[in-house]
Design a protein around this motif. Structure first.
Motif, PDB file in Angstrom:
ATOM      1  N   ASP A  37       0.819  -1.215   0.000  1.00  0.00           N
ATOM      2  CA  ASP A  37       0.000   0.000   0.000  1.00  0.00           C
ATOM      3  C   ASP A  37       0.857   1.271   0.000  1.00  0.00           C
ATOM      4  OD1 ASP A  37       0.946  -0.289   2.585  1.00  0.00           O
ATOM      5  OD2 ASP A  37      -0.975   0.108   3.555  1.00  0.00           O
ATOM      6  N   PHE A  38       2.093   1.162  -0.473  1.00  0.00           N
ATOM      7  CA  PHE A  38       3.021   2.288  -0.581  1.00  0.00           C
ATOM      8  C   PHE A  38       2.366   3.453  -1.338  1.00  0.00           C
ATOM      9  CE2 PHE A  38       5.921   4.510  -3.421  1.00  0.00           C
ATOM     10  CZ  PHE A  38       6.843   5.028  -2.538  1.00  0.00           C
ATOM     11  N   VAL A  39       2.667   4.693  -0.886  1.00  0.00           N
ATOM     12  CA  VAL A  39       2.170   5.905  -1.540  1.00  0.00           C
ATOM     13  C   VAL A  39       3.350   6.841  -1.800  1.00  0.00           C
ATOM     14  CG1 VAL A  39       0.709   7.955  -1.323  1.00  0.00           C
ATOM     15  CG2 VAL A  39      -0.079   5.754  -0.415  1.00  0.00           C
ATOM     16  N   ASP A  40       3.485   7.288  -3.045  1.00  0.00           N
ATOM     17  CA  ASP A  40       4.480   8.295  -3.414  1.00  0.00           C
ATOM     18  C   ASP A  40       3.754   9.630  -3.489  1.00  0.00           C
ATOM     19  OD1 ASP A  40       6.479   9.889  -4.418  1.00  0.00           O
ATOM     20  OD2 ASP A  40       7.041   8.505  -6.020  1.00  0.00           O
ATOM     21  N   HIS A  41       4.091  10.545  -2.595  1.00  0.00           N
ATOM     22  CA  HIS A  41       3.420  11.836  -2.538  1.00  0.00           C
ATOM     23  C   HIS A  41       3.956  12.819  -3.580  1.00  0.00           C
ATOM     24  CE1 HIS A  41       1.191  10.752   1.062  1.00  0.00           C
ATOM     25  NE2 HIS A  41       2.308  10.192   1.504  1.00  0.00           N
ATOM     26  N   THR A  42       5.055  12.473  -4.243  1.00  0.00           N
ATOM     27  CA  THR A  42       5.643  13.328  -5.280  1.00  0.00           C
ATOM     28  C   THR A  42       6.004  12.471  -6.497  1.00  0.00           C
ATOM     29  OG1 THR A  42       7.794  13.082  -4.188  1.00  0.00           O
ATOM     30  CG2 THR A  42       6.545  15.092  -3.703  1.00  0.00           C
ATOM     31  N   PRO A  43       5.020  11.832  -7.122  1.00  0.00           N
ATOM     32  CA  PRO A  43       5.340  10.957  -8.260  1.00  0.00           C
ATOM     33  C   PRO A  43       5.821  11.765  -9.466  1.00  0.00           C
ATOM     34  CG  PRO A  43       2.975  11.236  -8.102  1.00  0.00           C
ATOM     35  CD  PRO A  43       3.574  11.902  -6.888  1.00  0.00           C
ATOM     36  N   GLN A  44       6.617  11.143 -10.287  1.00  0.00           N
ATOM     37  CA  GLN A  44       7.073  11.776 -11.519  1.00  0.00           C
ATOM     38  C   GLN A  44       5.914  11.793 -12.522  1.00  0.00           C
ATOM     39  OE1 GLN A  44      10.106  13.269 -11.876  1.00  0.00           O
ATOM     40  NE2 GLN A  44      10.259  12.777  -9.712  1.00  0.00           N
ATOM     41  N   PRO A  45       5.908  12.757 -13.447  1.00  0.00           N
ATOM     42  CA  PRO A  45       4.826  12.829 -14.439  1.00  0.00           C
ATOM     43  C   PRO A  45       4.693  11.502 -15.198  1.00  0.00           C
ATOM     44  CG  PRO A  45       6.190  14.794 -14.538  1.00  0.00           C
ATOM     45  CD  PRO A  45       6.882  13.830 -13.603  1.00  0.00           C
ATOM     46  N   GLY A  46       3.453  11.048 -15.332  1.00  0.00           N
ATOM     47  CA  GLY A  46       3.185   9.821 -16.065  1.00  0.00           C
ATOM     48  C   GLY A  46       3.427   8.551 -15.274  1.00  0.00           C
ATOM     49  N   ILE A  47       3.814   8.684 -14.000  1.00  0.00           N
ATOM     50  CA  ILE A  47       4.091   7.530 -13.144  1.00  0.00           C
ATOM     51  C   ILE A  47       3.035   7.490 -12.040  1.00  0.00           C
ATOM     52  CG2 ILE A  47       5.766   6.450 -11.586  1.00  0.00           C
ATOM     53  CD1 ILE A  47       6.833   6.502 -14.406  1.00  0.00           C
TER      54      ILE A  47
END
Length: 147
Positions: A37-47
């Motif tokens: 359930d990992f969350v990336d709060h600053t994902p790269q565009p398109g990811i």
């Protein structure tokens, strides 16, 4: 700040992720260290901002830069939140951000914060100096001037 057992354990998890997953491309370790359930709060565009999205990003970096190598300069933790400053190095051997391979050696800085719970990375916030990277790849003009 980093003296507690919780902080030391969290730093060890993040360091292992950087060295073994980003640096060596060991995606078995990725599956072990990143929570489902990992969350990336600053994902790269398109990811996507989840575990599969980060796997795509790490795979793309390793494909674009044949000898992708992170160099950790420092890490500090406040409880289970680990902040890392590192510089990535590599040779541009595959397409990246639409830029065809140049064969150029690159380096760019990154600062990340990752939260670790029960030995798993559950959250990420980060900033990478992609402006510098794109400039090194010839995607932006080098005017010799500062902004």
């Amino acid at each position: 700040m980093s003296d507690t057992q919780e902080s030391k354990a969290a730093i060890a998890v993040v360091r292992r992720s950087i060295e073994e997953v980003q640096g060596r491309g060991d995606f078995d370790v990725f599956d072990e260290l990143f929570a489902d359930d990992f969350v990336d709060h600053t994902p790269q565009p398109g990811i996507t901002a989840d575990k599969p999205g980060v796997r795509v990003l790490y795979s793309a970096l390793r494909s674009a830069f044949s000898d992708f190598d992170p160099d950790i300069h420092w890490q500090v933790a406040d409880g289970n939140l680990v902040t890392t400053f590192k510089i990535y190095y590599g040779t541009h051997a595959g397409e990246f951000l639409g830029i065809p391979p140049t064969g150029r050696r690159i380096q760019f800085e990154s600062v990340d914060a990752m939260r670790v719970v029960d030995g798993k990375i559950v959250e990420h916030w980060g900033v990478g100096n992609l402006y510098s990277l794109v400039r090194q790849l010839g995607g932006l003009p080098d005017t010799g001037q500062s902004i």
